[in-house]
Design a protein around this motif. Sequence first.
Motif, PDB file in Angstrom:
ATOM      1  N   GLY A 127       0.819  -1.206   0.000  1.00 30.67           N
ATOM      2  CA  GLY A 127       0.000   0.000   0.000  1.00 30.67           C
ATOM      3  C   GLY A 127       0.851   1.251   0.000  1.00 30.67           C
ATOM      4  N   TYR A 184       1.224   5.316   1.370  1.00 35.15           N
ATOM      5  CA  TYR A 184       0.897   6.043   2.588  1.00 35.15           C
ATOM      6  C   TYR A 184       0.631   7.519   2.300  1.00 35.15           C
ATOM      7  CZ  TYR A 184       2.519   2.203   5.597  1.00 35.15           C
ATOM      8  OH  TYR A 184       2.660   1.012   6.262  1.00 35.15           O
ATOM      9  N   THR A 236      -3.660   7.611   6.013  1.00 35.30           N
ATOM     10  CA  THR A 236      -4.460   6.941   4.979  1.00 35.30           C
ATOM     11  C   THR A 236      -3.556   6.003   4.192  1.00 35.30           C
ATOM     12  OG1 THR A 236      -5.938   8.849   4.778  1.00 35.30           O
ATOM     13  CG2 THR A 236      -5.928   7.277   2.956  1.00 35.30           C
ATOM     14  N   VAL A 268      -3.533   3.661   0.834  1.00 33.13           N
ATOM     15  CA  VAL A 268      -4.233   3.370  -0.423  1.00 33.13           C
ATOM     16  C   VAL A 268      -3.696   2.044  -0.959  1.00 33.13           C
ATOM     17  CG1 VAL A 268      -4.734   4.167  -2.759  1.00 33.13           C
ATOM     18  CG2 VAL A 268      -4.510   5.825  -0.893  1.00 33.13           C
ATOM     19  N   HIS A 269      -4.604   1.076  -1.125  1.00 30.42           N
ATOM     20  CA  HIS A 269      -4.275  -0.268  -1.590  1.00 30.42           C
ATOM     21  C   HIS A 269      -5.085  -0.512  -2.861  1.00 30.42           C
ATOM     22  CE1 HIS A 269      -4.155  -4.745  -1.325  1.00 30.42           C
ATOM     23  NE2 HIS A 269      -2.995  -4.513  -0.752  1.00 30.42           N
ATOM     24  N   ASP A 289      -8.622  -1.020  -1.679  1.00 24.39           N
ATOM     25  CA  ASP A 289      -9.363  -0.086  -0.838  1.00 24.39           C
ATOM     26  C   ASP A 289      -8.458   1.074  -0.427  1.00 24.39           C
ATOM     27  OD1 ASP A 289     -11.507   0.935   0.504  1.00 24.39           O
ATOM     28  OD2 ASP A 289     -11.831  -0.820   1.777  1.00 24.39           O
ATOM     29  N   SER A 290      -9.087   2.065   0.158  1.00 23.00           N
ATOM     30  CA  SER A 290      -8.376   3.191   0.772  1.00 23.00           C
ATOM     31  C   SER A 290      -8.970   3.394   2.158  1.00 23.00           C
ATOM     32  CB  SER A 290      -8.544   4.462  -0.071  1.00 23.00           C
ATOM     33  OG  SER A 290      -7.979   5.573   0.595  1.00 23.00           O
ATOM     34  N   SER A 298      -8.510   4.911   6.262  1.00 24.64           N
ATOM     35  CA  SER A 298      -7.846   5.910   7.105  1.00 24.64           C
ATOM     36  C   SER A 298      -8.072   5.611   8.585  1.00 24.64           C
ATOM     37  CB  SER A 298      -8.379   7.319   6.799  1.00 24.64           C
ATOM     38  OG  SER A 298      -8.131   7.684   5.463  1.00 24.64           O
TER      39      SER A 298
END
Length: 206
Positions: free
Chosen positions: A62, A64, A98, A100-101, A104-105, A107
């Motif tokens: 992911g 950052y 947060t 971000v993958h 999904d995203s 937080s």
Amino acid sequence: GTFDIQLIVSSPNGCVDTTNRTVNISEPPVPNFQTLINGTPADSVCARLTVCFQDLSNAAGGSYFWDFGNGQTDTTANPPCATYEGGIGDTTYTITLTIVHRCDSISTSRTISVSPLPRAVFGPDSTSSGCSVFCVDLVNVSTGDPFAYSWYLDTTSTDSLFFNGANPPTQCYSYEDSTGFRIYEVFLIAENACGLDTGRTEITVF
């Protein structure tokens, strides 16, 4: 994780065919972090001290994004430390991470309470100079929620008048000579849990 899927198809005539597929399922990111003061987990700090951030996330692959709540941002897993300014009283900052993958995203946020440094501020209620005997009320408008005050009301004398408390009684200053003037120095030391500050003013007597 990795999963194997098999499809078997048969016809009424007894014919059978099989196909296999492998499916990779990625876990969603789980952002997590803690704030550190001098290497120790903490959620409160005095203004202008360094706050560091320890990433505790499960976020393989992911990306950052950090928002430190003070106008600073960062996009690394292990961001640089930050400092926070204090206000008149305690100030709360919200720090958000947060991740971000591809799936999904997500937080997560934490807050940190920043206590102000003391600031000793005072002065005479009207004017700082007058004819002898000159009486004046010293008005204390210090900020930072000090819990202790120390006044030095006449540092020109070896017998310097001393007072503990937020507001000293009315002070009267004299000058015996018929010519010239005398300057009295007055100091206030204000203290809170984050430190000390000293304010100074002059009283001139003719």
